[in-house]
Each structure stands twice: as C-alpha cells, then as structure tokens.
Design an enzyme around this catalytic site. Structure first.
Site, PDB file in Angstrom:
ATOM      1  N   HIS A 179     -23.667 -83.423 -27.750  1.00  0.00           N
ATOM      2  CA  HIS A 179     -22.652 -83.264 -28.795  1.00  0.00           C
ATOM      3  C   HIS A 179     -23.367 -82.904 -30.099  1.00  0.00           C
ATOM      4  O   HIS A 179     -24.224 -83.667 -30.585  1.00  0.00           O
ATOM      5  CB  HIS A 179     -21.814 -84.531 -28.950  1.00  0.00           C
ATOM      6  CG  HIS A 179     -20.851 -84.718 -27.814  1.00  0.00           C
ATOM      7  ND1 HIS A 179     -20.594 -85.935 -27.238  1.00  0.00           N
ATOM      8  CD2 HIS A 179     -20.072 -83.804 -27.159  1.00  0.00           C
ATOM      9  CE1 HIS A 179     -19.710 -85.770 -26.263  1.00  0.00           C
ATOM     10  NE2 HIS A 179     -19.372 -84.487 -26.193  1.00  0.00           N
ATOM     11  N   GLU A 182     -24.059 -85.216 -33.297  1.00  0.00           N
ATOM     12  CA  GLU A 182     -24.672 -86.533 -33.103  1.00  0.00           C
ATOM     13  C   GLU A 182     -26.171 -86.426 -33.347  1.00  0.00           C
ATOM     14  O   GLU A 182     -26.995 -86.566 -32.446  1.00  0.00           O
ATOM     15  CB  GLU A 182     -24.300 -87.054 -31.702  1.00  0.00           C
ATOM     16  CG  GLU A 182     -22.786 -87.228 -31.574  1.00  0.00           C
ATOM     17  CD  GLU A 182     -22.273 -87.432 -30.147  1.00  0.00           C
ATOM     18  OE1 GLU A 182     -23.085 -87.617 -29.222  1.00  0.00           O
ATOM     19  OE2 GLU A 182     -21.029 -87.412 -29.967  1.00  0.00           O
ATOM     20  N   ARG A 234     -18.646 -80.524 -32.724  1.00  0.00           N
ATOM     21  CA  ARG A 234     -19.013 -81.328 -31.546  1.00  0.00           C
ATOM     22  C   ARG A 234     -19.378 -80.481 -30.322  1.00  0.00           C
ATOM     23  O   ARG A 234     -20.262 -80.816 -29.544  1.00  0.00           O
ATOM     24  CB  ARG A 234     -17.805 -82.215 -31.207  1.00  0.00           C
ATOM     25  CG  ARG A 234     -17.834 -82.908 -29.840  1.00  0.00           C
ATOM     26  CD  ARG A 234     -16.551 -83.709 -29.677  1.00  0.00           C
ATOM     27  NE  ARG A 234     -16.330 -84.200 -28.327  1.00  0.00           N
ATOM     28  CZ  ARG A 234     -16.654 -85.406 -27.887  1.00  0.00           C
ATOM     29  NH1 ARG A 234     -17.282 -86.246 -28.691  1.00  0.00           N
ATOM     30  NH2 ARG A 234     -16.380 -85.798 -26.658  1.00  0.00           N
ATOM     31  N   HIS A 305     -26.285 -90.165 -26.983  1.00  0.00           N
ATOM     32  CA  HIS A 305     -25.172 -89.769 -27.845  1.00  0.00           C
ATOM     33  C   HIS A 305     -25.166 -90.682 -29.064  1.00  0.00           C
ATOM     34  O   HIS A 305     -25.971 -91.584 -29.194  1.00  0.00           O
ATOM     35  CB  HIS A 305     -23.835 -89.994 -27.121  1.00  0.00           C
ATOM     36  CG  HIS A 305     -23.538 -89.076 -25.996  1.00  0.00           C
ATOM     37  ND1 HIS A 305     -22.473 -88.201 -26.022  1.00  0.00           N
ATOM     38  CD2 HIS A 305     -24.120 -88.906 -24.779  1.00  0.00           C
ATOM     39  CE1 HIS A 305     -22.416 -87.532 -24.879  1.00  0.00           C
ATOM     40  NE2 HIS A 305     -23.410 -87.943 -24.095  1.00  0.00           N
ATOM     41  N   GLU A 380     -25.017 -94.699 -26.371  1.00  0.00           N
ATOM     42  CA  GLU A 380     -24.456 -94.358 -27.687  1.00  0.00           C
ATOM     43  C   GLU A 380     -25.289 -95.085 -28.732  1.00  0.00           C
ATOM     44  O   GLU A 380     -25.278 -96.319 -28.789  1.00  0.00           O
ATOM     45  CB  GLU A 380     -22.993 -94.819 -27.807  1.00  0.00           C
ATOM     46  CG  GLU A 380     -22.050 -94.187 -26.791  1.00  0.00           C
ATOM     47  CD  GLU A 380     -21.496 -92.832 -27.220  1.00  0.00           C
ATOM     48  OE1 GLU A 380     -21.886 -92.316 -28.290  1.00  0.00           O
ATOM     49  OE2 GLU A 380     -20.679 -92.303 -26.453  1.00  0.00           O
TER      50      GLU A 380
END
Ligand code: 0X9
Ligand code: ZN
Length: 420
Positions: A179, A182, A234, A305, A380
């Site tokens: 993405h 990020e 994104r 991410h 994440e």
C-alpha cells in the site's frame, strides 16, 4: 429533472474521486466507535460507496473507525453520522498542516539532491533501489540483487537475496510497501536489511542458516505517486477503464485466492477495488512469481503494512481458522513478545478476519493457501492512529528496532525448526 439528478450525482461522485482530489485543506480525520452491529454495517456501506477515505476500516463493535474527510464533505458526513447515532471525535484536526510540515522536512532533507539511505527520513523508490544495488556491490558474498520485472509504469522491481549458506537453506520472504501511503513499511523493511548487512558478524548464525528474500517496495508506481502527487494514495496506478478516470487497484485485494469473495469492490473508484481479475496487477504477478520460484524453501512470508499494531495470520477471506493456526499464533506471540520488550509497544495478534475484518485477495492468504507457505503473516506497524499513515520520520528508528527484534525471533525459529 432526471438528467439533472444524474448529473449532480456524477458530480458528487467525481468530487470524491482520487484523480480530482484537491489538496486536502480543511480535511480532518474523524474517529467513530460503533456501539451496535447495525452501525458497523452502516459504516461498511459507506466504505463500499467509495466517497470517503477510511484510514481504519470498520472492524466490529467497540473498535475505532478513522475516516479522512475533506472540508466539503464534513457537513454531510457529520449529519449522516448523527442520523445513525454515531458520535465522533476529531483524531487529526488539520491533515493539510501535518502534510505540509512533513513535506517541508522531506524537501529540506533533499535540498542537495537525492539522499543517501538513512532512517531519519523517508526515501524515494529510486533511492531504495540504488541502495539495494550498492549492498550487492559492497557485499557480493552476502547479497544478491535481481531485477524481477517491471511495474505498470515501467519501474524496475528488484529483489535482494541475503544469506551465506547457499541455496537450499530454509528461507523467509519479506515484502513492504504494497500500500503506497504506508511509508513506515519500506522504511522498516530497509532498516532490517541494513542491520543484517552492516552487523553481519553479529548475525552470522542466522545468515549462515537462513536465506532472506527482500522486496521492500512492491508498489513502485503508487509509492512514487505518494511523493509527487498525492501523499495518501493507496493503490497501484494501472488503467481501469473507469468512466471517471479512476486509476489503480488495491494490490492487497488482487491476489488469486478466494478473489473478490468478501471485503473487496469491483468499482474502480474505491480504495478496495480488487482489479479486473485475479493478478491483474503486474506488480503482484512479479512478487507471486518469486514466491513460486523459491517454493518449498520459503517457510515464512511476512508482509508489512501500517497502521494499527497488529501481527495477523490467515485467513482474511473467512472467519474460520487454518488447521495449524495454533502454530502460527505461537510464533506470532513469541515475535510480539520480543517486539514489545524494546519500547513497550502493544500489538494484537490473531487471524485477520477476526482481528480486523474479512477481506479476500490479500497476499498473506495467497502465500498460505496457494503458495503453501505455512507461516504467512501481515504485520500492521505503528501507530494506532495519532498520525496514522503520516507517521513522523522520528518513529522510523524505533519502529525498525522493535520490529527487527520480532523478525529475529522468527528467523531463529526457522533456523531451529527447518535448519539441517
Ligand atoms: O486491508 C488490508 O489490506 C490490510 N490493512 S490496511 O489497513 N494496511 O490496508 C489488512 C490485510 C489483512 N489480510 C487479509 N485480509 N488477507
Ligand atoms: Zn496496507
């Protein structure tokens, strides 16, 4: 009248389109916490409409949802939220100011042209690729860099192989930047590469027994676009034939395993557009082909991410768990314990459907379901929403340090479990 209504709706739709996004003056990030299942459902409906940029997608009752709202959308959204009984707080009151501050710091850091790799600022795609090449030149016995394909817009995608045990050793595949916005992901992945290479004597045991495949930035066009045009982009940058001119697919809805079954959209203007077919995005085909090529050597797949501080495993397409979920959970717990021991950063662990939301077409699910990589994880990284995607560069080093502790646990596990 009918024509007018259709035209007006098109205008409203187009106003929210990424291609026509104005600089987000007056934009805010609002946080709502749904208290009923119906409110979660409602928010998911808003997400699928594609008019708002969800920084945190609706998960479940009690879990925060962050929505970036442009100035002209604020009155409507506030009205809509109150109609369904959702109270909001302002999480980031001035997105544009935060963006300007970070852009100024970024430009100052590059006043004299491209910047040598470091972990006090974020780096462009070209800087990262040049740095990978320099590692291979400086450490030919440890590092190998290969061109593994081109992006939609023609950028070369490179993969770094790290290890001194030779072929056939158990391996870990690590990617970042799927993405585009990020940024902490490529920054953290490159930090870990740098540690392994520059402290190669310290990590001799790992490097002699485990091979690493690193692709720190697997959405090059999108990533570059976040430097040149829209910091909050994104997706990829492919053509979609959208009548609104919307570009790009969500690369983490594009993988060919239960593709489009849930949590993805067939509408090109949404942030979760799955692409025209599985693996429609060339960048994802390039990554997939490397995973296939190294096949059964790969014991762990890690994709980084941001944000939310989660260490997740499959499945993302169903709430059912893989048969061996306990193994994945155990390793995740050990990794997170090590990560947390550095700065006390809290991470949640679990299957992605159960921890966040169901979303099919993710790379982790494909790695496990089709690629036969037993230990497939989506991590994440920082933070939990104070800055979200706009994480200040001061947090790159701590993010790198703590994440590397977790990854070292994984590497030692691979060595001890699969090493000969
Ligand atoms: O929605 C995603 O693609 C990931 N979250 S993010 O906020 N970085 O976009 C989570 C992906 C979890 N894995 C799967 N759903 N397969
Ligand atoms: Zn992501």
């Amino acid at each position: 009248m009918k024509t007018l209504v259709v035209f007006a709706s098109l205008l409203v739709l187009a106003a929210g389109r990424p291609e026509t996004r104005p600089n987000p003056h007056g934009a805010q990030v609002l946080r709502v916490v749904p208290e009923q299942a119906s409110q979660v459902h409602y928010l998911r409906g808003l997400l699928l409409q594609g008019n708002y940029d969800f920084w945190l997608e609706p998960r479940a009752v009690g879990h925060p949802v962050d929505i970036m709202v442009r100035a002209f959308q604020l009155p409507q959204l506030k009205k809509t939220l109150s109609q369904v009984g959702l109270r909001y707080t302002v999480k980031i009151s001035n997105v544009a100011a935060l963006l300007s501050k970070q852009r100024a710091a970024q430009e100052a850091a590059r006043a004299n042209g491209p910047r040598a790799m470091d972990w006090t600022s974020y780096h462009t795609y070209q800087e990262i690729m040049d740095w990978l090449e320099s590692l291979a030149t400086d450490h030919p016995d440890l590092c190998k860099v290969e061109n593994v394909g081109s992006s939609f817009e023609g950028r070369t995608m490179k993969m770094l192989t790290l290890g001194k045990g030779g072929p056939g050793k158990p391996a870990i595949f690590i990617d970042g930047g799927i993405h585009a916005r990020e940024w902490i992901s490529p920054a953290t992945v490159t930090y870990m590469i740098n540690e392994l290479v520059t402290k190669r004597d310290t990590y001799d045991d790992i490097l002699s027994n485990v091979n690493f495949y690193f692709m720190p930035s697997i959405n090059p066009d999108g990533y570059d676009y976040t430097f040149t045009d829209d910091r909050l982009w994104r997706k990829t940058r492919s053509d979609t034939n959208s009548i609104f001119g919307c570009k790009g697919a969500d690369p983490n809805r594009n993988w060919g395993f239960h593709w489009m079954e849930i949590g993805a959209s067939d509408e090109p203007c949404t942030e979760i557009y799955a692409g025209s077919e599985p693996f429609s995005e060339v960048e994802m085909r390039n990554v997939r082909d490397q995973i296939i090529k190294h096949g059964s050597d790969i014991k762990v797949y890690l994709t980084f991410h941001s944000f939310s501080q989660l260490w997740m495993y499959p499945w993302g397409w169903t709430s059912a768990l893989p048969d061996d979920w306990q193994d994945l959970d155990d390793l995740a717990k050990s990794a997170v314990d090590a990560l947390t021991s550095v700065y006390g950063t809290h991470y949640d662990i679990g299957s992605s459907t159960n921890v966040i939301y169901a979303a099919a077409g993710g790379s982790d699910d494909w790695a496990k379901g089709e690629g036969n990589v037993k230990y497939a994880y989506t991590v994440e990284l920082r933070d939990t929403g104070a800055y979200g995607f706009l994480l200040p560069p001061e947090q790159i080093l701590p993010s790198g340090e703590e994440t590397f502790e977790g990854v070292k646990v994984v590497a030692n596990f691979v060595k001890n479990t699969y090493g000969k």
